[in-house]
Design a protein around this motif. Structure first.
Motif, PDB file in Angstrom:
ATOM      1  N   LEU A 259       0.839  -1.082   0.042  1.00 20.39           N
ATOM      2  CA  LEU A 259       0.044  -0.170  -0.060  1.00 20.39           C
ATOM      3  C   LEU A 259       0.811   1.241   0.051  1.00 20.39           C
ATOM      4  CD1 LEU A 259      -2.784  -1.186   2.599  1.00 20.39           C
ATOM      5  CD2 LEU A 259      -3.101  -0.490   0.353  1.00 20.39           C
ATOM      6  N   GLN A 260       2.019   1.403   0.798  1.00 22.05           N
ATOM      7  CA  GLN A 260       2.903   2.248   0.634  1.00 22.05           C
ATOM      8  C   GLN A 260       3.704   2.552  -0.620  1.00 22.05           C
ATOM      9  OE1 GLN A 260       6.167   1.903   3.373  1.00 22.05           O
ATOM     10  NE2 GLN A 260       6.379   4.238   3.518  1.00 22.05           N
ATOM     11  N   GLU A 261       3.818   1.488  -0.880  1.00 21.90           N
ATOM     12  CA  GLU A 261       4.640   1.537  -2.480  1.00 21.90           C
ATOM     13  C   GLU A 261       3.644   2.221  -3.402  1.00 21.90           C
ATOM     14  OE1 GLU A 261       6.315  -2.291  -2.890  1.00 21.90           O
ATOM     15  OE2 GLU A 261       8.098  -1.722  -1.938  1.00 21.90           O
ATOM     16  N   ALA A 262       2.337   1.666  -3.488  1.00 21.23           N
ATOM     17  CA  ALA A 262       1.222   2.212  -4.417  1.00 21.23           C
ATOM     18  C   ALA A 262       1.172   3.516  -4.231  1.00 21.23           C
ATOM     19  CB  ALA A 262       0.213   1.350  -4.128  1.00 21.23           C
ATOM     20  N   VAL A 263       1.013   4.104  -3.152  1.00 21.81           N
ATOM     21  CA  VAL A 263       0.654   5.373  -3.009  1.00 21.81           C
ATOM     22  C   VAL A 263       1.853   6.367  -3.543  1.00 21.81           C
ATOM     23  CG1 VAL A 263       1.123   5.903  -0.398  1.00 21.81           C
ATOM     24  CG2 VAL A 263      -0.281   7.319  -1.698  1.00 21.81           C
ATOM     25  N   ALA A 264       3.117   5.829  -2.755  1.00 24.44           N
ATOM     26  CA  ALA A 264       4.474   6.818  -3.246  1.00 24.44           C
ATOM     27  C   ALA A 264       4.664   6.652  -4.881  1.00 24.44           C
ATOM     28  CB  ALA A 264       5.378   6.180  -2.441  1.00 24.44           C
ATOM     29  N   GLY A 265       4.189   5.533  -5.332  1.00 25.46           N
ATOM     30  CA  GLY A 265       4.440   5.239  -7.003  1.00 25.46           C
ATOM     31  C   GLY A 265       3.712   6.246  -7.516  1.00 25.46           C
ATOM     32  N   THR A 266       2.310   6.251  -7.278  1.00 31.11           N
ATOM     33  CA  THR A 266       1.417   7.270  -8.111  1.00 31.11           C
ATOM     34  C   THR A 266       1.843   8.660  -7.631  1.00 31.11           C
ATOM     35  OG1 THR A 266      -0.473   5.953  -7.291  1.00 31.11           O
ATOM     36  CG2 THR A 266      -0.815   8.279  -8.176  1.00 31.11           C
ATOM     37  N   ILE A 267       2.393   9.174  -6.496  1.00 28.68           N
ATOM     38  CA  ILE A 267       2.787  10.516  -6.553  1.00 28.68           C
ATOM     39  C   ILE A 267       4.348  10.779  -7.383  1.00 28.68           C
ATOM     40  CG2 ILE A 267       3.843  11.920  -4.777  1.00 28.68           C
ATOM     41  CD1 ILE A 267       1.990  10.751  -2.566  1.00 28.68           C
ATOM     42  N   ASN A 268       5.112   9.695  -7.277  1.00 32.93           N
ATOM     43  CA  ASN A 268       6.209   9.822  -8.060  1.00 32.93           C
ATOM     44  C   ASN A 268       5.831  10.151  -9.316  1.00 32.93           C
ATOM     45  OD1 ASN A 268       7.972  10.153  -5.923  1.00 32.93           O
ATOM     46  ND2 ASN A 268       8.132   7.975  -5.813  1.00 32.93           N
ATOM     47  N   ARG A 269       5.067   9.250 -10.000  1.00 40.06           N
ATOM     48  CA  ARG A 269       4.753   9.321 -11.529  1.00 40.06           C
ATOM     49  C   ARG A 269       4.070  10.832 -11.756  1.00 40.06           C
ATOM     50  NH1 ARG A 269       3.384   4.059 -10.604  1.00 40.06           N
ATOM     51  NH2 ARG A 269       1.183   4.469 -10.212  1.00 40.06           N
ATOM     52  N   LEU A 270       3.136  11.384 -10.956  1.00 39.88           N
ATOM     53  CA  LEU A 270       2.819  12.522 -11.111  1.00 39.88           C
ATOM     54  C   LEU A 270       3.619  13.723 -10.969  1.00 39.88           C
ATOM     55  CD1 LEU A 270      -0.599  12.271  -9.168  1.00 39.88           C
ATOM     56  CD2 LEU A 270      -0.493  12.507 -11.481  1.00 39.88           C
TER      57      LEU A 270
END
Length: 614
Positions: A247-258
């Protein structure tokens, strides 16, 4: 009288409404119902001197449209100083309407500063280390003696100092040196305001030297693959530490792509971002940090941390400058998180004086109430129905989703996002469909779909509407849009309507309970402010008609757009504002609705599809 239309002057004669004036001037305005106010198509955007909306406009326009100056030309009486745009230039971009924040503001107090110095060069008589040499020169320039510099900077400090003959620029946050860069010229310094929603994440990139917004982007939260709402994600996280990491990687991944997207569009590197502010509800806050959420879902719903946090980007896995400061808004308590405080800050102009109720509607609905002396906040689980989840033909607000519905004797008229064929229905369309079905007599106040074989129903409903009610596999449904082939119809089932009743009942009951605790009636409020992406696209009249919000003057309903994100922007640009908000948070009384008999009673009463008169 003169008004401005698409930057051109137009003379309006006495007694002439705006529609007539525009048609006379050959301006592009749609006129399907010949000015009766029934089609809702003659939209224009009024830039200045916008009048109060009429009842017809509340019925035909969304909250976001009204808030951004969209009006129906046939309902507007021109006034002196009015300026507007019509035609293609007058349409509303859904993404651009998410963030109601200034595109440029004062950033003097953002917390970051730059200092340019030229260091004394080493000699046999001056053998100080490069770190001590730098700190001494910065102190000579008025900076405090307790400056610190991290190991990451020390590893590259010596070559950086010598690259431009000991002329350097230091980027600082309080007493901490974030970066040392070669040369004595100001460097571009950027910041990011991040809104972590349960469903969507938004990132706004700002130039912290000028205070100007550079780019804005949004995307679906990568955590949605593990559950549509906070409870399902908490359940997933509690099944193992590995799930919490996912879950942590999923949200951080979305933010980093943005972040990559906005930086690429701006032509900069993510390493030039030195500050970020983050808002999100308590669950999103915890999952972003990888915190244990075990006790958040159990009474008395205790979080790991409610105070504001200041962390380094590297600690939370964000692709910024490694030493960039990441500021997380404090949580109020329970499921009332930093996004509520962000919304309060983002709506401060609307909440400036008087008695106001702020409602941030989403899968989790947060309520904030102030009476001028006291403040209360609570949350209620509305569930994913408002996002289209859990609905048989539900979908997110994207092309193909039905967002507006009108039902009359001739049949069903739809507005579909993108203008193409309807493939499903989103939350705003769901609310309006149920309101229209109830008004037409297709469903009762209890939410039951009428029996098309009942003789009394047959006398009340037109044949076209009767033909859309059908029984399939022991469930009754109503057809909103026929598909190109059997099985692709967009329908609302009896269960779908029940899901909406549960969601809207929870919100209305929460409002009523909070008002009771404060000793206020609905008429005592100066305004109800609706915040959040979903609320921006609601039809206010439909919202009141079905009882989502208790009945009150529609003029008291205001829209703040994505106020939580706007609050993150304000804190990004002004650290003093954030400090003041922290003090305010300490005085907000958190109200826990779980186990409240008052809330339970109101919840049962609020299940009916009818206006709620208090």
């Amino acid at each position: 009288m003169l008004i401005k239309v698409n930057s051109e002057s137009l003379v309006v004669t006495e007694g002439e409404n705006l529609m007539s004036a525009l048609l006379r001037g050959n301006y592009p305005v749609t006129n399907i119902c010949n000015g009766r106010g029934t089609c809702g198509k003659c939209k224009v955007r009024i830039i200045s001197a916008a009048p109060e909306p009429s009842v017809a406009e509340y019925e035909k326009l969304s909250a976001g449209e009204l808030a951004t100056g969209i009006r129906l030309a046939c309902q507007v009486e021109p006034r002196s100083g009015m300026a507007l745009v019509c035609g293609d230039s007058g349409t509303v971009d859904r993404k651009a309407g998410l963030l109601y924040a200034s595109e440029q503001a004062d950033s003097e107090y953002c917390g970051l500063r730059q200092v340019q110095v030229e260091l004394d060069r080493p000699t046999l008589e001056d053998e100080r280390g490069d770190r001590e040499r730098l700190l001494a020169k910065l102190q000579e320039n008025g900076l405090p003696a307790n400056l610190t510099i991290g190991l990451t900077q020390l590893k590259t400090l010596s070559p950086v100092l010598r690259q431009e003959k000991f002329g350097v620029t230091a980027v600082l946050w309080d007493q901490h040196i974030l970066a040392v860069l070669p040369g004595k010229e100001k460097v571009p310094v950027y910041g990011a305001a991040i809104d972590i929603g349960t469903t969507n994440i938004a990132v706004a990139l700002y130039d912290l030297e000028s205070g100007k917004r550079v780019q804005l982007a949004a995307a679906e939260n990568g955590q949605t693959r593990y559950g549509a709402d906070v409870i399902s994600r908490i359940d997933f996280a509690n099944k193992g530490v590995g799930n919490r990491v996912l879950l942590q990687e999923a949200v951080a991944g979305t933010i980093n792509r943005l972040l990559e997207d906005v930086c690429k569009a701006a032509g900069i590197e993510t390493g030039q971002i030195y500050k970020a502010t983050v808002v999100g509800n308590t669950t999103m806050h915890h999952l972003f940090l990888g915190l244990d959420v075990s006790y958040l879902a159990l009474s008395p719903f205790v979080s790991v941390c409610n105070t504001a946090l200041e962390l380094a980007a590297g600690e939370v896995g964000l692709a910024l400058h490694p030493q960039a400061k990441v500021i997380l808004f404090p949580n109020v308590g329970g499921f009332v998180g930093g996004d509520t405080l962000g919304a309060v800050l983002g709506s401060e102009e609307l909440l400036a004086k008087g008695r106001h109720l702020l409602i941030d509607i989403g899968t989790n609905c947060e309520l904030y109430l102030q009476d001028g002396a006291n403040m209360w906040a609570c949350s209620t689980a509305a569930g994913p129905a408002f996002e289209g989840a859990g609905i048989s033909c539900g979908m997110r607000a994207q092309p193909g989703a039905i967002e507006r519905v009108l039902i009359d004797e001739q049949g069903v008229s739809l507005s579909v996002i993108g203008g193409g064929t309807a493939t499903g229905i989103c939350g705003s369309g769901l609310i309006e469909a149920v309101q229209q079905m109830c008004r037409a007599g297709i469903i009762s106040r209890s939410g039951m779909i009428s029996d098309p074989n009942d003789p009394e129903v047959q006398t009340q409903l037109a044949p076209e509407l009767l033909s859309r009610i059908r029984d399939r596999e022991q469930k009754r449904e109503f057809v909103l849009a026929y598909g190109p082939e059997d099985g692709n119809d967009v329908v609302l089932t009896q269960r779908d309507i029940s899901q909406l009743q549960l969601a809207k009942g929870a919100v209305c009951a929460g409002i009523r309970t909070l008002l009771d605790i404060a000793g206020l009636g609905i008429d005592d409020l100066d305004s109800i402010v609706l915040a959040g992406t979903f609320a921006t696209h609601l039809n206010l009249a439909s919202t009141v008609d079905i009882g989502l919000i208790p009945e009150l003057s529609l003029h008291k309903l205001k829209t703040a757009g994505n106020a939580a994100h706007a609050g993150a922007v304000k804190a990004l640009l002004d650290q003093r504002t954030f400090a003041s908000l922290q003090q305010q948070a300490d005085h907000i009384r958190h109200v826990e609705l779980g186990g409240s008999a008052t809330f339970s009673n109101y919840f049962m009463e609020s299940m009916y599809i009818e206006s709620c008169k208090l």
